[in-house]
Design an enzyme around this catalytic site. Structure first.
Site, PDB file in Angstrom:
ATOM      1  N   HIS A 106       9.025  28.328  71.935  1.00  0.00           N
ATOM      2  CA  HIS A 106       8.667  29.171  72.976  1.00  0.00           C
ATOM      3  C   HIS A 106       8.456  30.647  72.619  1.00  0.00           C
ATOM      4  O   HIS A 106       8.310  31.279  73.542  1.00  0.00           O
ATOM      5  CB  HIS A 106       8.948  28.778  74.107  1.00  0.00           C
ATOM      6  CG  HIS A 106       8.762  27.464  74.616  1.00  0.00           C
ATOM      7  ND1 HIS A 106       7.466  27.027  75.116  1.00  0.00           N
ATOM      8  CD2 HIS A 106       9.365  26.161  74.708  1.00  0.00           C
ATOM      9  CE1 HIS A 106       7.453  25.973  75.613  1.00  0.00           C
ATOM     10  NE2 HIS A 106       8.407  25.379  75.203  1.00  0.00           N
ATOM     11  N   SER A 147      13.168  26.300  77.247  1.00  0.00           N
ATOM     12  CA  SER A 147      11.783  25.846  77.518  1.00  0.00           C
ATOM     13  C   SER A 147      11.880  25.535  79.064  1.00  0.00           C
ATOM     14  O   SER A 147      10.642  25.550  79.988  1.00  0.00           O
ATOM     15  CB  SER A 147      11.330  24.577  76.875  1.00  0.00           C
ATOM     16  OG  SER A 147      12.481  23.612  77.262  1.00  0.00           O
ATOM     17  N   LYS A 187       2.017  25.414  70.126  1.00  0.00           N
ATOM     18  CA  LYS A 187       1.888  26.108  71.365  1.00  0.00           C
ATOM     19  C   LYS A 187       1.297  27.246  71.390  1.00  0.00           C
ATOM     20  O   LYS A 187      -0.192  27.205  71.520  1.00  0.00           O
ATOM     21  CB  LYS A 187       3.681  26.407  71.831  1.00  0.00           C
ATOM     22  CG  LYS A 187       4.298  25.042  72.254  1.00  0.00           C
ATOM     23  CD  LYS A 187       5.962  25.380  72.638  1.00  0.00           C
ATOM     24  CE  LYS A 187       6.267  24.093  73.167  1.00  0.00           C
ATOM     25  NZ  LYS A 187       6.550  22.801  72.108  1.00  0.00           N
TER      26      LYS A 187
END
Length: 391
Positions: A208, A180, A239
């Protein structure tokens, strides 16, 4: 009193290190441009990779489910809080991830708090990448298993830790799929080979990578064509997916055990129906609008190229996470503040999230940014960077 004094000391320490920050408040919807303190700025700080936080189909489905099923589920999953819509989401996620089953949690953080502890005892060992996310570290702390740390993405170091661990019953290798802070991708094919050679099993956190890597955004395991060879896949729904929550995908046996033994699952009220419905719609968007992922990557390449041509250090990023590494924490915070005053919102990150001398501003590009947005941002980085003597 003593508590007040201790709190004051800790706050003063943060202020002395120039790391004390008030929360930045957005005054409109999450998007490529946001309003902060009444001023519109280009947003390079959000995890809203594909712009799905405001996708019309997802908003419509969230509203529809809320009208039909209410704003809350009313209970934990194991009592009366499992609605049909929760089951539909989990079935859809399992199919999407090419796994037998999936289980949804309140956040990606609670997934990592809830998956390791039920599986491992003091007879077992966890072997973790040194740059794994804080939630993985906290999840490991809850387990009674032995723990070993291997150097970041260093296969010799991992091999060494595995060789030291032959006497343990279970050997769990844990890694982020995409890291990240640096935006580099785990060396999963090599990790899988080492795991299979040493009778270890693997957990990958795709926070991610979900919606970013792999076909239609299926994640890092799919990206490397390793479906069926990674035992536990963790991901977020907050996300690139654009909503809220996390999931664990794996075998039916794994998910069955977690339903009975994972504490965050057992003791947290389930998602509101509107959240579950929006997440279901997000998977449909990933399947039907893969061009969003292509736009994300094109935008990421454009911004990276612009920053690199200016002479900024973007580290070893291979993904839309692009750090601009400047050195001290105080300098990173000053850089962030001056960028914001000139119209670019880009968060400063310092110790302990990253090493003292690797403080940075971290740029997060999305599919919703236009080339014009990115060109303005690059020009702003050039102006502020020269003023601060960074380039």
């Amino acid at each position: 009193n003593t508590l007040d004094r201790v709190l004051e000391e800790k706050i003063e320490e943060l202020k002395e290190q120039k790391l004390f920050r008030e929360l930045t408040v957005l005054e409109n919807a999450q998007g490529p441009r946001v309003v902060i303190n009444g001023k519109e700025v280009i947003n390079l700080s959000s995890n809203n990779y594909l712009g799905l936080a405001t996708h019309p189909k997802m908003i419509d489905e969230a509203i529809k489910a809320t009208r039909e099923l209410g704003v809350g589920s009313g209970a934990v999953r194991t009592i009366a809080g499992t609605l049909k819509i929760h089951q539909e989401l989990e079935e859809k996620l399992a199919e999407f991830k090419h796994t037998e089953a999936a289980l949804v949690f309140q956040s990606g953080f609670t997934c990592n708090m809830g998956v390791i502890e039920p599986l491992l005892t003091k007879e077992d060992v966890i072997i973790s990448d040194e740059l794994n996310h804080a939630s993985i570290i906290d999840g490991i702390r809850l387990s009674k298993a032995a723990r070993k740390i291997f150097k970041h993405s260093d296969m010799e170091s991992l091999d060494e830790k595995l060789k030291e661990s032959q006497d343990f019953r279970l050997k769990l290798i844990v890694t982020d799929g995409v890291f990240s802070m640096d935006g580099d991708i785990a060396r999963l094919p090599e990790i899988v080979e080492l795991a299979e050679k040493n009778d270890a099993f693997i957990m990958v956190d795709d926070a991610h990578s979900s919606g970013v890597l792999g076909s239609n955004g299926r994640g890092s395991v799919d990206h490397f064509n390793l479906n069926g060879r990674v035992d536990i896949q963790v991901g977020t729904l907050s996300k690139a997916i654009g909503v809220l929550g996390g999931y664990i995908a794996g075998s039916k046996k794994l998910i069955s055990l977690l339903k009975h033994r994972s504490r965050p699952f057992l003791f947290s009220t389930s998602h509101p129906p509107g959240v579950a419905a929006a997440n279901i719609a997000a998977i449909d968007v990933l399947l039907n609008e893969p061009e969003l992922i292509e736009t994300l990557w094109n935008n990421a390449k454009h911004l990276k190229k612009g920053l690199n041509q200016l002479g900024f250090d973007t580290g070893k990023s291979e993904t839309p996470i692009t750090p601009v590494i400047v050195g001290s924490g105080a300098l990173a915070m000053q850089f962030s503040d001056e960028l914001l005053s000139e119209g670019v919102f880009c968060t400063g990150i310092g110790f302990p999230t990253v090493p003292q001398d690797k403080s940075r501003v971290r740029t997060m590009v999305t599919a919703a940014h236009t080339k014009e947005d990115l060109d303005i941002a690059i020009d702003t980085f050039a102006r502020v960077g020269k003023r601060l003597g960074l380039i």
